[in-house]
Each structure stands twice: as C-alpha cells, then as structure tokens.
Motif scaffolding. Structure first.
Motif, PDB file in Angstrom:
ATOM      1  N   VAL A 112       0.672  -1.140  -0.033  1.00 41.54           N
ATOM      2  CA  VAL A 112      -0.008   0.324   0.052  1.00 41.54           C
ATOM      3  C   VAL A 112       0.782   1.191  -0.028  1.00 41.54           C
ATOM      4  CG1 VAL A 112      -1.760   1.140   1.277  1.00 41.54           C
ATOM      5  CG2 VAL A 112      -1.796  -1.312   1.273  1.00 41.54           C
ATOM      6  N   THR A 113       0.603   2.073  -0.954  1.00 40.44           N
ATOM      7  CA  THR A 113       1.451   3.440  -0.962  1.00 40.44           C
ATOM      8  C   THR A 113       0.491   4.587  -1.156  1.00 40.44           C
ATOM      9  OG1 THR A 113       3.217   4.273  -2.163  1.00 40.44           O
ATOM     10  CG2 THR A 113       1.736   3.014  -3.559  1.00 40.44           C
ATOM     11  N   SER A 114       1.268   5.609  -0.980  1.00 42.11           N
ATOM     12  CA  SER A 114       0.158   7.051  -1.018  1.00 42.11           C
ATOM     13  C   SER A 114       0.051   7.304  -2.342  1.00 42.11           C
ATOM     14  CB  SER A 114       1.252   8.066  -0.317  1.00 42.11           C
ATOM     15  OG  SER A 114       0.296   9.276  -0.573  1.00 42.11           O
ATOM     16  N   VAL A 115      -0.998   8.068  -2.915  1.00 47.15           N
ATOM     17  CA  VAL A 115      -1.243   8.310  -4.318  1.00 47.15           C
ATOM     18  C   VAL A 115      -0.076   9.846  -4.481  1.00 47.15           C
ATOM     19  CG1 VAL A 115      -3.573   7.887  -4.563  1.00 47.15           C
ATOM     20  CG2 VAL A 115      -3.108  10.069  -3.702  1.00 47.15           C
ATOM     21  N   ASP A 116       0.512  10.070  -3.289  1.00 44.68           N
ATOM     22  CA  ASP A 116       1.488  11.153  -3.948  1.00 44.68           C
ATOM     23  C   ASP A 116       2.796  10.738  -4.532  1.00 44.68           C
ATOM     24  OD1 ASP A 116      -0.024  12.927  -2.283  1.00 44.68           O
ATOM     25  OD2 ASP A 116       1.211  12.460  -0.359  1.00 44.68           O
ATOM     26  N   ASN A 117       2.775   9.407  -5.088  1.00 44.85           N
ATOM     27  CA  ASN A 117       3.882   8.899  -5.380  1.00 44.85           C
ATOM     28  C   ASN A 117       3.778   9.231  -7.188  1.00 44.85           C
ATOM     29  OD1 ASN A 117       5.767   7.724  -3.873  1.00 44.85           O
ATOM     30  ND2 ASN A 117       4.032   6.178  -3.459  1.00 44.85           N
ATOM     31  N   PHE A 118       2.556   9.911  -7.543  1.00 45.66           N
ATOM     32  CA  PHE A 118       2.195   9.965  -8.891  1.00 45.66           C
ATOM     33  C   PHE A 118       2.130  11.620  -9.031  1.00 45.66           C
ATOM     34  CE2 PHE A 118       0.501   5.844  -7.868  1.00 45.66           C
ATOM     35  CZ  PHE A 118       1.001   5.070  -8.873  1.00 45.66           C
ATOM     36  N   ASP A 119       2.217  12.258  -8.233  1.00 47.04           N
ATOM     37  CA  ASP A 119       2.254  13.646  -8.384  1.00 47.04           C
ATOM     38  C   ASP A 119       3.347  14.205  -9.514  1.00 47.04           C
ATOM     39  OD1 ASP A 119       0.127  13.765  -6.703  1.00 47.04           O
ATOM     40  OD2 ASP A 119       1.209  14.632  -4.984  1.00 47.04           O
ATOM     41  N   LYS A 120       3.103  15.612  -9.848  1.00 42.21           N
ATOM     42  CA  LYS A 120       4.031  16.168 -10.695  1.00 42.21           C
ATOM     43  C   LYS A 120       5.310  16.352  -9.853  1.00 42.21           C
ATOM     44  CE  LYS A 120       0.834  18.635 -13.668  1.00 42.21           C
ATOM     45  NZ  LYS A 120       0.475  19.949 -14.156  1.00 42.21           N
ATOM     46  N   GLY A 121       6.412  16.123 -10.456  1.00 38.16           N
ATOM     47  CA  GLY A 121       7.711  16.253  -9.711  1.00 38.16           C
ATOM     48  C   GLY A 121       8.281  14.970  -9.501  1.00 38.16           C
ATOM     49  N   TYR A 122       7.542  13.834  -9.658  1.00 38.03           N
ATOM     50  CA  TYR A 122       7.845  12.640  -9.119  1.00 38.03           C
ATOM     51  C   TYR A 122       7.860  11.701 -10.315  1.00 38.03           C
ATOM     52  CZ  TYR A 122       7.713  14.042  -4.126  1.00 38.03           C
ATOM     53  OH  TYR A 122       7.848  14.647  -2.947  1.00 38.03           O
ATOM     54  N   SER A 123       8.741  10.683 -10.537  1.00 32.95           N
ATOM     55  CA  SER A 123       8.852   9.597 -11.347  1.00 32.95           C
ATOM     56  C   SER A 123       8.519   8.418 -10.425  1.00 32.95           C
ATOM     57  CB  SER A 123      10.066   9.733 -12.037  1.00 32.95           C
ATOM     58  OG  SER A 123      10.184   8.519 -12.755  1.00 32.95           O
ATOM     59  N   PRO A 124       7.418   7.521 -10.839  1.00 34.69           N
ATOM     60  CA  PRO A 124       7.129   6.350 -10.181  1.00 34.69           C
ATOM     61  C   PRO A 124       8.105   5.413 -10.418  1.00 34.69           C
ATOM     62  CG  PRO A 124       5.307   6.779 -11.724  1.00 34.69           C
ATOM     63  CD  PRO A 124       6.289   8.021 -11.881  1.00 34.69           C
ATOM     64  N   THR A 125       8.692   4.719  -9.632  1.00 34.50           N
ATOM     65  CA  THR A 125       9.627   3.327  -9.729  1.00 34.50           C
ATOM     66  C   THR A 125       8.944   2.187  -9.223  1.00 34.50           C
ATOM     67  OG1 THR A 125      11.698   4.815  -9.403  1.00 34.50           O
ATOM     68  CG2 THR A 125      11.950   2.548  -9.294  1.00 34.50           C
ATOM     69  N   LEU A 126       8.644   1.136 -10.421  1.00 28.99           N
ATOM     70  CA  LEU A 126       8.093  -0.019 -10.092  1.00 28.99           C
ATOM     71  C   LEU A 126       8.859  -0.867  -9.660  1.00 28.99           C
ATOM     72  CD1 LEU A 126       5.651   0.391 -13.436  1.00 28.99           C
ATOM     73  CD2 LEU A 126       5.106   0.727 -10.960  1.00 28.99           C
ATOM     74  N   ILE A 127       8.921  -1.491  -8.483  1.00 33.28           N
ATOM     75  CA  ILE A 127       9.821  -2.638  -8.033  1.00 33.28           C
ATOM     76  C   ILE A 127       8.854  -4.013  -7.796  1.00 33.28           C
ATOM     77  CG2 ILE A 127      11.153  -3.133  -6.016  1.00 33.28           C
ATOM     78  CD1 ILE A 127      11.019  -0.103  -5.182  1.00 33.28           C
ATOM     79  N   LEU A 128       9.534  -4.825  -8.593  1.00 33.74           N
ATOM     80  CA  LEU A 128       9.029  -6.196  -8.540  1.00 33.74           C
ATOM     81  C   LEU A 128       9.926  -7.175  -8.208  1.00 33.74           C
ATOM     82  CD1 LEU A 128       6.611  -7.950  -9.899  1.00 33.74           C
ATOM     83  CD2 LEU A 128       7.898  -8.187 -11.880  1.00 33.74           C
ATOM     84  N   SER A 129       9.767  -7.899  -7.200  1.00 34.62           N
ATOM     85  CA  SER A 129      10.393  -8.940  -6.396  1.00 34.62           C
ATOM     86  C   SER A 129      10.095 -10.130  -7.102  1.00 34.62           C
ATOM     87  CB  SER A 129      10.292  -9.097  -4.945  1.00 34.62           C
ATOM     88  OG  SER A 129      10.704  -7.836  -4.370  1.00 34.62           O
ATOM     89  N   VAL A 130      10.765 -10.940  -7.621  1.00 33.81           N
ATOM     90  CA  VAL A 130      10.760 -12.298  -8.365  1.00 33.81           C
ATOM     91  C   VAL A 130      11.339 -13.431  -7.628  1.00 33.81           C
ATOM     92  CG1 VAL A 130      10.037 -11.204 -10.325  1.00 33.81           C
ATOM     93  CG2 VAL A 130      11.853 -11.770 -10.029  1.00 33.81           C
ATOM     94  N   GLU A 131      10.944 -14.614  -7.784  1.00 38.49           N
ATOM     95  CA  GLU A 131      11.803 -15.849  -7.637  1.00 38.49           C
ATOM     96  C   GLU A 131      12.910 -15.946  -8.694  1.00 38.49           C
ATOM     97  OE1 GLU A 131       8.893 -19.139  -7.066  1.00 38.49           O
ATOM     98  OE2 GLU A 131       8.219 -18.229  -5.257  1.00 38.49           O
ATOM     99  N   GLN A 132      13.611 -16.904  -8.131  1.00 33.89           N
ATOM    100  CA  GLN A 132      14.773 -17.342  -9.310  1.00 33.89           C
ATOM    101  C   GLN A 132      14.323 -17.877 -10.668  1.00 33.89           C
ATOM    102  OE1 GLN A 132      18.122 -17.707  -9.323  1.00 33.89           O
ATOM    103  NE2 GLN A 132      18.623 -16.796  -7.177  1.00 33.89           N
TER     104      GLN A 132
END
Length: 195
Positions: free
Chosen positions: A91-111
């Motif tokens: 769960v994250t804040s919608v502030d991550n999508f505001d102007k002046g911010y670039s969203p970084t998508l982080i995906l954790s995966v198995e081998q």
C-alpha cells in the motif's frame, strides 16, 4: 563442412531459445483503497530477465485514474480471471504519482521468474539533472540466504543447565611430553667414558 554448419546453426538456435526462456513479463495492477471495493486495473507491464534484472523494461504504462479523495492505493500482481492477487501487495500513497515525481515500479521475483511482490516508490526528479521523467522499472531476484555454520550440539545436564567441561590440569594435558622425555632418558643410556 555441411556438418559444421548444421552444428553451429543448432548451437545458435539453442542459445537463442535459452536466452528467451529466462525473459518474462508481469502485469502490475493498482487498486484504490476506499470504503467500497474497487476492481484493480492494470498499471504497467514489465519485461524482465532473471539473469539480467537490471535490464528490466516497462512495456506499457497507464497513469492511474483514481476516484476523488483517494489517499492510498494497493499495488501487486493480480489475476483478473480468478479475481485474486497472485503476489503480495503493498500500500502506498497517491503522492507517488504527483508532478515532480517519477514512479519506480519494484517487482520482486523468484529465481524462476514468478512474481513475489510489487511496490511503487515515487522518486523526486530534478529537471536539471535528468531527462528521463518516465516511470522506471526495478526487478529484484531473490537468492537463498546464508545458512548458519553449526558446531557441536550443546550438552545439557538433567536439570536443563549447560554442562561446562572441567579444565584439565597440566599433567593431564601434557602427559605425552613427559612420557617422551622419560623414554629418551632411559633409552639413551650413558656414553662410554674413557679415563
């Protein structure tokens, strides 16, 4: 000559299929956290390779259209056919999508490439420092943790306390040195002395 050509062709085909075998795609979904349930919608589709996770790419990205008053969003990998999350969510804040911010998508995966979790982090962008304002992808591949090196098991007394061995005396530790000295003195015998 033809055999060498055939073998090199088969080898290059095998290498190409091996390289493509580790490439995967995953669709990250987003859901507004509100009082009434909202269906998750696709946010981005990532292409990644578990052998080279730093080369992950965003194939598609759709800026979220969230209901008014939304403060929090849930992010993860969702299966629309089964209508359930297939990975853990964050769960994250919608502030991550505001102007002046670039969203970084982080995906954790198995081998094997199976997604474990997804998250979003908004990174403040400085127009003077970078020209890449779009969303970024980061893939983290899990690895087996270090196993502890185990020594001898702990010996406990019948009362449940640790048994500490008694310290050996000097004679108990070095009896063999004394035995060697005695043997050498007995066996060496006296030398012939002539007067």
């Amino acid at each position: 000559m033809k055999l060498a050509t055939i073998l090199s062709g088969l080898a290059s085909l095998a290498l190409a299929s091996f390289a493509n075998a580790s490439e995967r795609t995953a669709t990250i979904y987003i859901q507004a956290v509100t009082a009434s349930p909202v269906t998750p919608v696709p946010l981005a589709e990532l292409q990644f390779d578990t052998l080279a996770p730093s080369e992950a790419q965003i194939l598609t990205y759709e800026a979220p259209d969230l209901p008014d008053g939304t403060k929090l969003v849930r992010v993860g990998v969702y299966d629309p056919a089964a209508k359930q999350w297939t990975s853990s969510t964050s769960v994250t804040s919608v502030d991550n999508f505001d102007k002046g911010y670039s969203p970084t998508l982080i995906l954790s995966v198995e081998q094997s490439g199976v997604p474990i979790s997804a998250a979003i982090r908004g990174v403040r962008i400085d127009a003077g420092q970078t020209r890449d304002f779009g969303p970024q992808a980061m893939v983290l591949v899990t690895a087996a943790g270090k196993q502890p090196d185990l020594n001898k098991p702990v010996v406990l007394s019948p009362e449940g306390k640790q048994v500490i061995p008694e310290e050996k005396s000097m004679l108990q530790k070095y009896w063999w040195v004394i035995a060697i000295i005695v043997m050498m003195s007995v066996l060496s015998g006296g030398g012939d002395e002539k007067k």
